[in-house]
Design an enzyme around this catalytic site. Sequence first.
Site, short mmCIF file in Angstrom:
data_model
loop_
_atom_site.label_atom_id
_atom_site.label_comp_id
_atom_site.label_asym_id
_atom_site.label_seq_id
_atom_site.Cartn_x
_atom_site.Cartn_y
_atom_site.Cartn_z
CE1 TYR B 130 -4.20 1.75 0.52
CE2 TYR B 130 -2.62 3.41 1.23
CZ TYR B 130 -3.88 3.07 0.79
OH TYR B 130 -4.83 4.06 0.62
CD GLN B 191 -11.74 2.42 -1.26
OE1 GLN B 191 -12.05 2.29 -0.07
NE2 GLN B 191 -11.56 3.60 -1.82
CG ASN B 214 -6.62 6.93 5.41
OD1 ASN B 214 -6.88 5.74 5.56
ND2 ASN B 214 -7.18 7.67 4.46
CB SER B 237 7.18 9.96 11.65
OG SER B 237 8.51 9.52 11.54
CD GLN B 259 10.70 12.23 12.70
OE1 GLN B 259 11.82 12.06 12.25
NE2 GLN B 259 9.67 11.52 12.32
CG HIS B 262 7.48 13.22 8.54
ND1 HIS B 262 7.37 12.73 7.26
CD2 HIS B 262 8.72 12.93 8.95
CE1 HIS B 262 8.53 12.16 6.92
NE2 HIS B 262 9.37 12.28 7.93
CD GLU B 327 9.25 6.16 12.77
OE1 GLU B 327 8.78 7.24 13.17
OE2 GLU B 327 9.09 5.74 11.60
CG HIS B 328 13.46 7.77 13.35
ND1 HIS B 328 12.26 8.39 13.06
CD2 HIS B 328 13.71 6.93 12.31
CE1 HIS B 328 11.81 7.95 11.89
NE2 HIS B 328 12.65 7.06 11.41
CG ASP B 361 13.76 9.39 6.67
OD1 ASP B 361 13.51 8.43 7.41
OD2 ASP B 361 13.50 10.58 6.97
CG HIS B 420 -2.46 -36.08 20.51
ND1 HIS B 420 -3.76 -35.89 20.13
CD2 HIS B 420 -1.80 -34.94 20.16
CE1 HIS B 420 -3.89 -34.70 19.57
NE2 HIS B 420 -2.70 -34.09 19.57
#
Lengths: 430, 430
Positions: B130, B191, B214, B237, B259, B262, B327-328, B361, B420
């Site tokens: 995606y 969709q 999103n 982020s 940062q 974003h 994250e970073h 990045d 078993h």
Amino acid sequence: MPIRLDSADPDFEQRFVQLLEGKREASQDVNDTVAAIIADVRRRGDVAVVELTNKFDRSHVAPDTLAISADEIARAAASVPDTIRAALQTAHDRIWAHHVKQKPEDHIYTDHLGVTLGTRWTPVDAVGIYVPGGLASYPSSVLMNAVPAQVAGVARIAMVVPTPNGEINPAILLAAQIAGVTEIYRIGGAQAVAALAYGTASIARVDKVVGPGNAYVATAKRQVFGQVGIDMIAGPSEVLVIADGSANPAWVAADLIAQAEHGAGAQSILVTTEKGLADTVAAEVDRQLALLPKQEIARQGWDEFGAIITVASLDEAALLANRIASEHVELAINDPQGLLPAIRHAGAIFLGHHTPEAIGDYVGGSNHVLPTARSARFASGLGVLDFMKRTSILGCDPSSLSALSEAAVTIAEVEALHGHGQSISIRLNR
Amino acid sequence: MPIRLDSADPDFEQRFVQLLEGKREASQDVNDTVAAIIADVRRRGDVAVVELTNKFDRSHVAPDTLAISADEIARAAASVPDTIRAALQTAHDRIWAHHVKQKPEDHIYTDHLGVTLGTRWTPVDAVGIYVPGGLASYPSSVLMNAVPAQVAGVARIAMVVPTPNGEINPAILLAAQIAGVTEIYRIGGAQAVAALAYGTASIARVDKVVGPGNAYVATAKRQVFGQVGIDMIAGPSEVLVIADGSANPAWVAADLIAQAEHGAGAQSILVTTEKGLADTVAAEVDRQLALLPKQEIARQGWDEFGAIITVASLDEAALLANRIASEHVELAINDPQGLLPAIRHAGAIFLGHHTPEAIGDYVGGSNHVLPTARSARFASGLGVLDFMKRTSILGCDPSSLSALSEAAVTIAEVEALHGHGQSISIRLNR
């Protein structure tokens, strides 16, 4: 009667797809109920957990008795016969020995530009293990979930297990003792998952929740995913036995029955190149079922979800196996190593006539928590990696930063992230 | 103004927890809407996908124009300037070179009893990527998602990208071309996720769906999880810069701005041992923001979610970093290697003064798809392992089966799984 298919039949593809897409679980929509339980536990903490537990499990817990005490664990464990203790210890030691080999290594290197690059693995701090109560409350599952976490180096393992009517299988607590799990709560259902994910006054939150459960537990795991990590959404268990003329029909039949006796949608499928074997196995299943204690569950599972498929060749068997992507695949054939590369989608593969799937459930050493419901197309069994995570490492010096700067700033500009470009340019001496 | 905290303040713990738990996204409850869209796509296939796409993306697609043609890809890619092509090619080649080193090795061995045990890795057959449209439509993300899949050996990669008003950034198609992705559909939202997970007449279903999106995309991924694999639920982020007296305040400020630009809840946090540096960086951020094109987003992000925390020591900084699990994490300090072992929870760590996060990045070689929202406590960045799965291998011969049988049958009996036990006993010569 299980369904019988032959790949030479004109309607085979259609009937095979029906088998593949057949539902084996009532799909209960418990989303709203579970969301309400999670919200309640987040809002009222222990009070909600206690109320829900006493209601759903018909028990009498209070906030200060949610945890099973060290004394209670020791007493229960001591009540289990030594033969069982020895068997569980053997299982533990073999699972440990195998999983130790899964421990990943860090890999950090410097490339030709002088850039330091790498991958570093660290354990998750705290993990919650969900152990079902009642019928499917298995001490072996305690080991299969706890040992990889221990091997990974997880510092805190919290176990939850519902105790319907206040009862618990002492072998569960023995398995926890053998695995070194000391933090155990007598709770289950969505409320247990919520308590693990968000924490309460008496249960500290964890970072990841693993283990199987009913529709409420599975839905709760799906809903808390992101707040914590989860392992997978477990479905009914399943086995696919691929057999050729060298297979022993009685042994194959026993393996099909072993899977079917899990009930709850468990599925046993035989794919064989030998029409004669198909008939003999079908008769053997009937014969052995009649001798089995608790035969009703296995017979119902075999009748409702069982299948026998005859094919023209082992290559064709492998193609079907990849479409089925079964949790367990047994290669009851003369040359299992020869067919192994062709079986690409399977949770676990069992080689040859002397490897019944059940040996892997207990003492083989590999994990019995495996992807179900065709998810072996994309998922793996539980292992040490599930209790660790990778951190990327990146390091530039002035020279390597300079070498990379033009390409990086160009892409930053294309993406209209001018601050990104500026954070690189500002470091260059020009 | 970003918030300012000092670990010596009496109310520090309380305010730090507020920072940690602060919401940075409007939590949209789109569960029901998404469930309806998925059900519609499952029922009506292409017709539903076309209707929803034309409605939400204000475009004019038909079932036979859902796919972006090879011609269209070639024309768009050719329209991009050569400097950009070269930069993306550099990024591609470096990402490839690094990810090749992540390819896991099979490990199959025989233990002292003669049991064959092992782990075999195989690629997922088909993956859906995606790619967001509009503002956050990044060619670098195409590379970061597609290259690990290619390295893993995924045979089919299907990409979806919404084209609001029929428009698409040609650099997205160029990146796809460079990465060798040839199957691209001009669809997005829930969709698109539904079409990838369940398939339609013109879009074959995949086994795993990856990539950010999103709230609708994230919710759709959560709902289809199990039918297909997913990577993670991506959040805003974030960067955490740890700086000591050796840090260059202008460089640190540039990284905090990169940062913040974003937007959409992105968060920049500075943790430093130097009160003076904290003040200088704050002033530098203001100065540099004034010079930045599109400064509004970055300024708003910094004011709303930014934070500057002063601490007594780098050890204390590491403790906070592990609670934030960013994250970073940038180590803008004199001895980054020295602090590295103490930072246990982070998506990626950037070493030293010459490694701005932005280099990772694009062209560092490591992946920029990383765990957000504190999920680095339990999750890892995207990598080759996300596009492969492990199959367990187990094999016994008569002698090793016999050696293991007693323990296995004992556990089977404890678990009341007599079938078993029988599947093991039946194979023993007694």
